[in-house]
Structure formats: C-alpha cells, structure tokens
Design an enzyme around this catalytic site. Sequence first.
Site, short mmCIF file in Angstrom:
data_model
loop_
_atom_site.label_atom_id
_atom_site.label_comp_id
_atom_site.label_asym_id
_atom_site.label_seq_id
_atom_site.Cartn_x
_atom_site.Cartn_y
_atom_site.Cartn_z
N ARG A 162 0.86 -1.19 0.00
CA ARG A 162 0.00 0.00 0.00
C ARG A 162 0.89 1.22 0.00
NH1 ARG A 162 -1.87 3.32 4.08
NH2 ARG A 162 -3.97 4.22 3.86
N SER A 188 -12.90 -3.08 0.63
CA SER A 188 -13.22 -2.47 1.94
C SER A 188 -14.73 -2.26 1.98
CB SER A 188 -12.56 -1.09 2.08
OG SER A 188 -11.18 -1.21 1.96
N LYS A 199 -4.54 5.99 8.47
CA LYS A 199 -5.33 6.44 7.32
C LYS A 199 -5.96 7.79 7.67
CE LYS A 199 -9.17 4.68 4.40
NZ LYS A 199 -8.62 4.85 3.06
C1 LIG Z 1 -8.30 0.35 3.39
C2 LIG Z 1 -8.10 -0.98 3.55
C3 LIG Z 1 -9.07 -1.80 4.24
N1 LIG Z 1 -8.87 -3.13 4.37
C4 LIG Z 1 -7.76 -3.68 3.85
C5 LIG Z 1 -7.59 -5.18 4.05
F1 LIG Z 1 -7.13 -5.39 5.28
F2 LIG Z 1 -6.72 -5.66 3.16
F3 LIG Z 1 -8.76 -5.80 3.90
N2 LIG Z 1 -6.82 -3.01 3.18
C6 LIG Z 1 -6.94 -1.66 3.00
N3 LIG Z 1 -6.04 -1.02 2.36
#
Ligand SMILES: C=C1C=NC(C(F)(F)F)=NC1=N
Length: 204
Positions: free
Chosen positions: A32, A103, A132
């Site tokens: 990410r 998500s 985030k």
């Molecule tokens: C915003 C996000 C929410 N969930 C997930 C995951 F954990 F992979 F499901 N990854 C992300 N980047």
Amino acid sequence: MYFIAGSTNCLKEPVEVLEEAILGGITIFQYREKGEGCLCDSERLELGKRLRNVCRENGIPFIVNDHIELALELDADGVHIGQEDEEALQVREKIGDKVLGVSVHSREEAEKAIRAGADYFGVGPIFPTATKEDAKEVQGTAMIEKLKDFGIPMVGIGGINADNADIVTNAGADGVSVITAISHAEDVRAAAAGLREKIEGGKK
Ligand SMILES: C=C1C=NC(C(F)(F)F)=NC1=N
C-alpha cells in the site's frame, strides 16, 4: 495475519521489514504505497517488484492496494480496493481470477462486493487509527458481527495490535490486518509473531 505496508510506513528498508514480518509468521502481504511522501512511478514499481519477489520466495500472497494497473504490471496475486476506487465489477473484469479484496462498511456495500465476486472483505476501522487520514468513524466489531453471516473471508483493520487483536477474531473476523503495530515495531519479527500468536490463541 495480514501485514500491509508501503515505504511511508517503514522506519527502515521496506524489503527488510517484510522479510522480518514473514519470519514472524504473517500469512498475506499488501503493498500500500499511499500518503504523504509515498513513492510514484518507477520507484513504486521497483519497490513493488522487490516486495513481490520476497513474497513469492516465501509462498506469501502479494496484494496491491488501489492501483489496478500496478497490480497487473507486477503480476500481483490480487488487488485491494476501497469504495472510492474503481467499481469492483470493472476491477474483477480487469484482474481475471486474481484475488479481489474490498473495503466494506455496510451490508449494502458487502452485497455489492459479493456481486462483483469479492474474495474477502476489509472491515474497519475497528479501533482508532493514525495511519489512514480519511478513515471512516471507528466502528468497533459491530460490522464484523453484522457481516460474518455472508460467509465471505473477512479481516478487521484499523488500530489493531497485540493487545486487541483477539477481540477482532473473537467477534468473527477470519484474520486481522495490521500496519503500524508491525512496521513501527523495534523488533518486527517479534511483533508479527506476537500478533499471530494472539489471533491463533484467541481462536482455539
Ligand atoms: C483500506 C483498507 C481496508 N482493508 C484492507 C484489508 F485489510 F486488506 F482488507 N486493506 C486496505 N487497504
């Protein structure tokens, strides 16, 4: 045990962090590359290739966040998309049978993701997160309880650490995803191992 990281989450060389996290027992990795000062273009591609290779050498699925084209260029095992990203159905067409993670924050979003063939849900933020900037409001494990009857693999995300990870799996999540609790740890391997232990122990 889902580790998520990019260059901005690591205090040292990301490849080293990933290698130590794998030794600690993570079972899936998401690249990410996002937020203040993240890599772009060729730098992002180069780091992506190195991280992908580490995952391949260790039999760990390599997932790319948001950037479908980057995921295809890296021949990633899958992609993870949020609600603001490209429609899940279109992404599914582009990636074929690669892993598609979505998500979700409600039953409606979950139903839409299922129609697009989502392979797993990311549910959160379970706890307050500093990672985030535009995270939605903290929802605790309520949504995990609500979505678990869909029977789709589900990981919690948001502020998860070795102290609270078992709350997430005990609520019905199949796993937890973690960024800072591993990437900022003094001993990355021990942090990953501690989390793994906590969610395995919690399940028995
Ligand atoms: C915003 C996000 C929410 N969930 C997930 C995951 F954990 F992979 F499901 N990854 C992300 N980047």
